[in-house]
Design a protein around this motif. Structure first.
Motif, mmCIF file in Angstrom:
data_model
loop_
_atom_site.group_PDB
_atom_site.id
_atom_site.type_symbol
_atom_site.label_atom_id
_atom_site.label_comp_id
_atom_site.label_asym_id
_atom_site.label_seq_id
_atom_site.Cartn_x
_atom_site.Cartn_y
_atom_site.Cartn_z
ATOM 1 N N UNK A 255 0.834 -1.215 0.000
ATOM 2 C CA UNK A 255 0.000 0.000 0.000
ATOM 3 C C UNK A 255 0.862 1.255 0.000
ATOM 4 N N UNK A 256 0.305 2.296 -0.585
ATOM 5 C CA UNK A 256 0.975 3.583 -0.682
ATOM 6 C C UNK A 256 -0.088 4.651 -0.430
ATOM 7 N N UNK A 257 0.102 5.454 0.617
ATOM 8 C CA UNK A 257 -0.907 6.472 0.962
ATOM 9 C C UNK A 257 -1.160 7.469 -0.168
ATOM 10 N N UNK A 258 -0.167 7.677 -1.039
ATOM 11 C CA UNK A 258 -0.369 8.626 -2.140
ATOM 12 C C UNK A 258 -1.414 8.107 -3.122
ATOM 13 N N UNK A 259 -1.470 6.779 -3.280
ATOM 14 C CA UNK A 259 -2.433 6.191 -4.216
ATOM 15 C C UNK A 259 -3.667 5.690 -3.492
ATOM 16 N N UNK A 280 -2.912 -6.322 2.512
ATOM 17 C CA UNK A 280 -1.669 -5.812 1.949
ATOM 18 C C UNK A 280 -0.753 -5.310 3.059
ATOM 19 N N UNK A 281 0.431 -4.845 2.660
ATOM 20 C CA UNK A 281 1.401 -4.390 3.664
ATOM 21 C C UNK A 281 1.664 -2.896 3.473
ATOM 22 N N UNK A 282 2.072 -2.240 4.543
ATOM 23 C CA UNK A 282 2.442 -0.833 4.413
ATOM 24 C C UNK A 282 3.683 -0.556 5.261
ATOM 25 N N UNK A 283 4.646 0.110 4.633
ATOM 26 C CA UNK A 283 5.908 0.475 5.275
ATOM 27 C C UNK A 283 5.716 1.851 5.904
#
Ligand SMILES: [Zn+2]
Length: 299
Positions: A255-259, A280-283
């Protein structure tokens, strides 16, 4: 400076939910501690000045929503884009700890008189560093300031780590690491790390093998910087690290907060700087400085 937005009426806890299970503020990297040997690492999420123990959130539905605002973790100014894990562009392009030589210490340019902040460099780089072996997705080599162990290994999701050499300065530790890189990776394959497909290694045997085969290069560096500049670490046992994970993901979706400003799922595990959700995973380190609202459903 942390930007803290007070909880508004609409953010009040739902019946049956602990008020501490929601927070809103500027994300910082996860705080990870290793309490006692044999117990899994303990994770704390930091949003603004709120801190929430994440181990208790395992198995619960969580939501992380990016409000759209990003504030520099150094100066607090609003920025449309984050550079170098949470900085505005002016900070990223001027602060010593954002310089490329932090990533590649062997390129230290202090002696050319071009250090971005010589006083900072003297405090942080002209200090003892440790060269270590770790196993995050297989054998890797790395360096860290002596005071940053075991945080560095926890951040990488290493399951084992062994300090092997004490080195006088950051630049010199970079030269040592460069020697090792001929034989060992300095990278982590984060997908493999997150799938939990990592076999334990005999780090002591790896250390002995590498020190023997790299001895000519190490002797050369000692001739250059002094015999005491590079010293073997006293024989310590490798550290084993367990992470709180209910179930490893089979397929990694990142995951990407921008998208995806709203990330939702059941928290299945915590490893390195990642939250592992069933979706999903988020860094989280990557999104330091992002303003988020975080909440967990009932246990
Ligand atoms: Zn800034």
């Amino acid at each position: 400076m942390d930007q803290l937005i007070p909880l508004t009426a609409g953010d009040e806890s739902l019946p049956g939910e602990d008020r501490q299970d929601r927070a809103r503020g500027q994300l910082r990297k996860l705080d990870i501690r290793l309490p006692v040997a044999g117990r899994p690492a303990e994770y704390t999420l930091r949003a603004g000045d709120q801190r929430m123990g994440l181990n208790a959130w395992l198995g619960r539905r969580v939501e992380l929503r990016h409000t759209g605002e990003i504030h520099c973790i150094e100066c607090g100014r609003a920025t449309r884009k984050s550079f170098g894990q949470g900085h505005c562009y002016p900070c990223f392009s001027s602060l010593a700890h954002c310089d490329l030589c932090m990533m590649r210490p062997e390129t230290c340019h202090y002696f050319q008189g071009t250090c971005r902040d010589p006083a900072w460099g003297e405090r942080h780089c002209f200090r003892p560093h440790t060269v270590y072996l770790a196993n995050a997705s297989g054998l890797k080599v790395g360096i860290t300031r002596g005071t940053n162990m075991p945080t560095r290994w926890l951040d990488q999701g290493a399951i084992q780590a062994l300090p092997i050499l004490d080195v006088e300065t950051r630049q010199q530790s970079g030269f040592v690491e460069t020697l090792f890189k001929a034989q060992v990776s300095d990278r982590t394959n984060w997908r493999a790390m997150l799938k939990g497909e990592v076999d334990p290694l005999d780090l002591v045997a790896e250390r002995d093998r590498l020190l023997a085969s790299l001895e000519p290069g190490l002797a050369e560096l000692r001739r250059r910087f002094g015999h005491d500049a590079i010293q073997a670490v006293d024989d310590v046992a490798p550290l084993s690290i367990a992470y709180p994970v209910l179930e490893w993901p089979r397929k990694i979706v990142s995951f990407n907060f921008d998208k995806t400003p709203r990330i939702e799922g059941t928290l299945m595990g915590l490893k390195g700087q990642y939250l592992i959700l069933d979706t999903g995973v988020v860094n989280l380190r990557k999104f330091a400085g992002y303003q988020v609202a975080v909440s967990a459903g009932a246990a």
